[in-house]
Design an enzyme around this catalytic site. Structure first.
Site, PDB file in Angstrom:
ATOM      1  CG  ASN A  15       0.351  -1.649  -1.852  1.00  0.00           C
ATOM      2  OD1 ASN A  15       1.164  -1.873  -0.971  1.00  0.00           O
ATOM      3  ND2 ASN A  15       0.649  -1.697  -3.136  1.00  0.00           N
ATOM      4  CB  CYS A  16      -1.945   2.390   2.550  1.00  0.00           C
ATOM      5  SG  CYS A  16      -2.623   4.048   2.696  1.00  0.00           S
ATOM      6  CB  VAL A  17      -4.794   3.291  -2.607  1.00  0.00           C
ATOM      7  CG1 VAL A  17      -5.831   4.159  -1.915  1.00  0.00           C
ATOM      8  CG2 VAL A  17      -4.653   3.714  -4.062  1.00  0.00           C
ATOM      9  CB  ALA A  36       0.567   2.779  -3.161  1.00  0.00           C
TER      10      ALA A  36
END
Lengths: 129, 118
Positions: free
Chosen positions: A78-80, A83
């Site tokens: 995930n792209c933090v 997210a």
């Protein structure tokens, strides 16, 4: 044989992007190609929540991603920052921010856009959904 | 190093596509990739100067467009047809861009390794 990196930008429900990406990834692996990682960006991060509860007669794409990761040891990243802005939180971010709940378990890793860029660099082809 | 082209096709503010496209463009450049940026269709509305997205609860990420040269992103193209469609003349643009026709944009997309459409 090729080395792919897959980018998923659509949510688990409301768009066909995720299912198409999952089927492409499955087909790539079945055909002997490498998948560097599957990177979830924009609304794609909604694929990582454990709180999706589709009706029992509906296809569960989140479960599909988890099974794919377990079966083929493909990382789901995930792209933090994408997210966190969307309420997609792992245990670590929950602890860091004083939250008592989180919705991302270990199948999905929180990473940065840098992982997408280094993945693009090492792959032959980026496929976006 | 790869040649990465970020294509802005969506209008700003209504969705976060443009903002997340710009984040990726800047990050790719900081990872030493050769990044180019293309504004086309509604995406050209990113270039309209003096926008105030704070008034509608947005973040002024358009100000960050001015940072493109600082990240060594020198290749910034805008579609001539799209600029015309939205009535954007040169004087209304916030940053310097090279205005290209469809064929030239198409030729550029063939030169790069990856195109990411937002």
């Amino acid at each position: 044989m090729s080395k792919f990196i897959i980018q998923v930008n659509g949510p688990a429900y409301g768009s066909s992007a995720s299912v198409n990406a999952l089927r492409f990834t499955q087909a790539s692996l079945r055909s002997g190609h490498d998948v560097v990682c599957v990177f979830f960006y924009q609304d794609g991060v909604y694929n990582s929540t454990d709180f999706n509860l589709p009706a029992s007669d509906e296809y569960d794409v989140v479960m599909g991603w988890k099974q794919l990761a377990a079966l083929h040891q493909v990382s789901l990243v995930n792209c933090v920052s994408a997210a966190l802005r969307r309420g997609i939180v792992s245990q670590q971010e929950a602890l860091e921010n004083g939250l008592s709940h989180w919705n991302v378990q270990s199948s999905f890793i929180m990473g940065g856009l840098g992982e997408l860029v280094t993945g693009i660099e090492s792959a032959d082809r980026l496929i976006c959904f | 190093m790869k040649k990465i082209c970020i294509l802005f096709r969506s209008a700003p503010h209504g969705t976060t596509k443009g903002r997340e496209a710009l984040d990726l463009a800047l990050l790719s450049a900081s990872f030493e990739q050769e990044v180019s940026v293309v504004f086309i269709d509604e995406g050209v509305l990113h270039l309209l100067k003096d926008q105030q997205p704070e008034l509608i609860g947005g973040k002024d990420y358009l100000a960050t467009l001015k940072a493109l040269p600082l990240y060594d992103i020198e290749t910034v193209f805008a579609c001539k047809q799209s600029l015309g469609d939205y009535g954007l003349s040169h004087g209304l643009l916030s940053i310097p861009v090279t205005i290209l026709n469809d064929e030239a944009i198409s030729a550029h997309l063939k030169l790069v390794d990856e195109v990411l459409v937002f």
